[in-house]
Design an enzyme around this catalytic site. Structure first.
Site, PDB file in Angstrom:
ATOM      1  N   GLU A 154       0.815  -1.212   0.000  1.00  0.00           N
ATOM      2  CA  GLU A 154       0.000   0.000   0.000  1.00  0.00           C
ATOM      3  C   GLU A 154       0.848   1.260   0.000  1.00  0.00           C
ATOM      4  OE1 GLU A 154      -3.981   1.613   2.289  1.00  0.00           O
ATOM      5  OE2 GLU A 154      -2.486   0.531   3.470  1.00  0.00           O
ATOM      6  N   GLY A 174     -13.344 -17.549   4.600  1.00  0.00           N
ATOM      7  CA  GLY A 174     -13.182 -18.229   5.879  1.00  0.00           C
ATOM      8  C   GLY A 174     -11.860 -18.941   5.981  1.00  0.00           C
TER       9      GLY A 174
END
Length: 448
Positions: free
Chosen positions: A240, A379
């Site tokens: 980022e 998940g």
């Protein structure tokens, strides 16, 4: 040289292949020791076919003996009755009862790996000559394919509990004399280290938070704390922020200088001294930053191999990574990446701290503290992670004045999953203007 290459035979051992197949026919129990072999590991085509038939018989619980094997080979259309029986009889006649099947299978596997390496190098040579894709891409692909061959290792043995107990008791004796012997990588946040007992080798540690909660600062504080305390190598993959932005934040944290002052350059003489002292301290650490956007796990692996002896890896953050196999199913891609990162942590025997964004689902609840169900995209993140840590600040939602003024406020570090021990909440202090977390007991005076 080309003519010489053309007459050379690829590595193989016909004797080992014949001896192994014959030994299995004399003692079918030996097949249990060699089930890691694949049919293509055999160089001779007829040996591939015989082993394929043996493997099918093994999987269907049929006894591996001459009559059944001849039947299987003819049924699969690989041999006719006469040729099959004749060759299998030859294998039995040349076999010995006392053959070490595992060692013989290891020879066959090693020869197969050498052939695979030769073929891979030939293909890579062609790609290099074509100049398609550029040098960096071809080198990364070369490392991926070569190391995929090197990772083709097998171990069929069990650990007997007696041996494991002996080793554990010996380790307990050492720990009684030196409690920090296996404490793992310490975050240097005292309360958190008490809960986690350090980050273990091969652990995948997930740090989840909503955007702006301070997860980048948190993991970089851990990186700096560990690097300063141990002088060991820390690798940071920043997807980022640029290296310059990340280092600027680290300077602000170490020197306790307001980040806005750093960005504008309006610093007093005293602040310049603190910046110089912080820069000197950080320059002595072994923190390595890679700010390549959209990096893949394979590219990370290649870079870590070149760096060598890395003791901590930090990735910021998961949702900006790219999968090796792009699909329209992002959940599947994330599951593939987290599984690969867990294997990467085990391979390099060091913790990997992985930052992850959380979904907005917590914002609909009255208690906005994150839960495992808030993990975004898959998940599999929860499943693959050994430790899951959430960051939560009440001011993030209440917009307290302290947050706006940059004063220190309480932040909660929620250990939601800990495969090695307890879960719980650890309170930290967040000083937003310096991008710094610290424990309430610590004064954390600036350096210099």
């Amino acid at each position: 040289m080309a003519e010489f290459d053309s007459i050379r035979q690829l590595p193989h051992s016909q004797e080992a292949e014949q001896a192994l197949l014959g030994a299995v026919l004399l003692d079918p129990e030996k097949f249990n020791e060699i089930v890691f072999l694949k049919p293509e590991y055999f160089y001779e085509e007829q040996h591939q076919q015989i082993y394929t038939a043996m493997l099918e018989m093994y999987n269907t619980n049929r006894s591996i003996e001459i009559v059944n094997l001849v039947d299987a080979l003819t049924r699969l259309g690989l041999f006719n009755d006469g040729n099959a029986y004749k060759y299998i009889k030859l294998l039995c006649d040349t076999a010995t009862d006392n053959l070490n099947a595992a060692e013989c299978a290891g020879i066959i596997r090693d020869k197969a790996m050498l052939r695979a390496l030769i073929e891979t190098l030939r293909e890579l040579s062609e790609e290099a000559y074509s100049e398609v894709g550029g040098a960096d891409a071809i080198i990364a692909e070369a490392e991926r394919r070569i190391f995929s061959i090197a990772e083709n290792k097998f171990d069929l043995s069990f650990d007997r509990i007696r041996d494991v107990l002996r080793d554990n008791l010996s380790l307990l004796e050492q720990l009684s004399d030196n409690p920090d012997l296996l404490s793992g990588v310490k975050t240097q946040f005292e309360g958190l280290d008490r809960v986690l007992v350090g980050l273990g080798k091969g652990d995948l540690v997930l740090v989840g938070a909503r955007p702006g909660m301070g997860k980048t600062s948190f993991v970089m504080n851990i990186a700096a704390n560990f690097a300063k305390a141990t002088k060991e190598k820390v690798a940071v993959f920043s997807l980022e922020m640029s290296s310059e932005q990340l280092v600027n934040r680290m300077l602000s944290s170490e020197a306790l200088i307001d980040n806005n002052a750093l960005r504008t350059g309006k610093l007093s003489t005293e602040e310049w001294k603190r910046i110089a002292a912080a820069a000197s301290l950080l320059s002595e650490t072994q923190i390595y930053i890679d700010d390549t956007p959209g990096v893949t796990v394979n590219l990370m692996k290649a870079k870590l191999r070149r760096l060598k002896d890395v003791k901590l890896v930090i990735i910021d953050y998961l949702q900006l990574m790219q999968s090796e196999h792009h699909t329209d199913n992002r959940v599947q891609e994330v599951a593939e990446m987290t599984r690969a990162l867990k294997l990467l942590a085990k391979e390099f025997e060091c913790p990997i701290i992985l930052c992850s964004q959380l979904s907005r689902s917590n914002e609909a609840r009255s208690d906005k503290r994150p839960m495992l169900s808030d993990l975004r995209d898959s998940g599999a993140i929860e499943q693959d992670a050994d430790i899951v840590i959430f960051l939560y600040r009440n001011d993030y939602y209440s917009k307290e004045e302290d947050a706006a003024s940059g004063e220190a406020i309480v932040a909660e570090c929620l250990v939601a999953k800990n495969r090695h021990g307890p879960t719980g909440t650890v309170n930290l202090i967040w000083q937003g203007k310096n991008f710094r977390f610290y424990t309430p007991e610590d004064k954390y005076d600036h350096v210099g």
